[in-house]
Enzyme design. Sequence first.
Site, PDB file in Angstrom:
ATOM      1  N   TYR A  38      -1.789   0.097  10.519  1.00 52.29           N
ATOM      2  CA  TYR A  38      -2.055  -0.046   9.203  1.00 52.29           C
ATOM      3  C   TYR A  38      -0.540   0.276   8.435  1.00 52.29           C
ATOM      4  O   TYR A  38       0.098  -0.194   7.759  1.00 52.29           O
ATOM      5  CB  TYR A  38      -3.249   0.273   8.267  1.00 52.29           C
ATOM      6  CG  TYR A  38      -3.401  -0.160   7.271  1.00 52.29           C
ATOM      7  CD1 TYR A  38      -3.781  -1.330   6.880  1.00 52.29           C
ATOM      8  CD2 TYR A  38      -2.994   0.818   6.134  1.00 52.29           C
ATOM      9  CE1 TYR A  38      -4.067  -1.608   5.531  1.00 52.29           C
ATOM     10  CE2 TYR A  38      -3.251   0.327   4.848  1.00 52.29           C
ATOM     11  CZ  TYR A  38      -3.606  -0.755   4.711  1.00 52.29           C
ATOM     12  OH  TYR A  38      -3.857  -1.189   3.100  1.00 52.29           O
ATOM     13  N   SER A  81       0.894  -1.274   0.123  1.00 55.54           N
ATOM     14  CA  SER A  81       0.139  -0.041  -0.097  1.00 55.54           C
ATOM     15  C   SER A  81       0.937   1.282   0.215  1.00 55.54           C
ATOM     16  O   SER A  81       1.927   1.194   0.688  1.00 55.54           O
ATOM     17  CB  SER A  81      -1.028   0.118   1.126  1.00 55.54           C
ATOM     18  OG  SER A  81      -1.397   1.194   1.418  1.00 55.54           O
TER      19      SER A  81
END
Length: 275
Positions: free
Chosen positions: A150, A137
């Site tokens: 995250y 990501s």
Amino acid sequence: MNVFITGASSGIGAALAQEYARRGATLGLVARRRDVLAQLAATLPGAHHLYAVDVTDADALIAAARAFEEATAASGGTDIVIANAGISHGVLTEHYEDLAQLRRIYETNVFAMAYTFHPFIAPMRARRRGTLVGIASVAGIRGLPGTEAYCASKSATITYLESLRVGLRATGVQVVTISPGFIRTPLTAENPYPMPFLTDADVFARKAAEAIARQASYVTIPWQMGLVAKLLRLLPNAVFDRAFARRQRKPRATNMAGNAGAAAESSTADAKAPH
């Protein structure tokens, strides 16, 4: 072509399954719920293998991978492995209950990626071919407020994949890192902030398959988010901190109704930087 995909029941994973099935691949699809996998498989051309497995269960995931290797042995074994499973929640270290979420996010986003790749490396080395793909990501480029788990997990993923790529360079096994930006999935609809360059999942899947086919070492989709990520990385800390300190934050899992249902089985890019 034989392709093994984790987190295949929704979001990016389902889109990748649809893209590769369209290309004539035989798929090994992994997710927790067999009924959802069966519904997806019913929409795909061809016959595929379904594995109802929690990716944080290392032994169960390894057994599923070995079963797919055996099932595809007559056609040359597994060609592509896509470690896509991932989850995202807002996490604040100051809250004791969030520490368990931090662990859960790391187990799914980082450790499960290694569990996914482990059983395929030896047979791929023996064949001197094969591609391991990690869905990372853009959120792994810089730490953003409220996403302490995250962002850190995706940063770890990017570095892990780089280490794996360099380590396997001489073996014939390729490692591809794909960093999505904002991808349109059910979970991105919940984000309380703007999502620049929002991309449909099927468009992402097509571009990802193209990047995998050319064995790109690292690619950001959409490419515009790659430029954003590079700019963010270059910003001095003082400037970055002022710009993002008051940014809206992703809801914490403990504040979300239906917490169990909110945990996605696929890396839906609902938290990709700037998250």
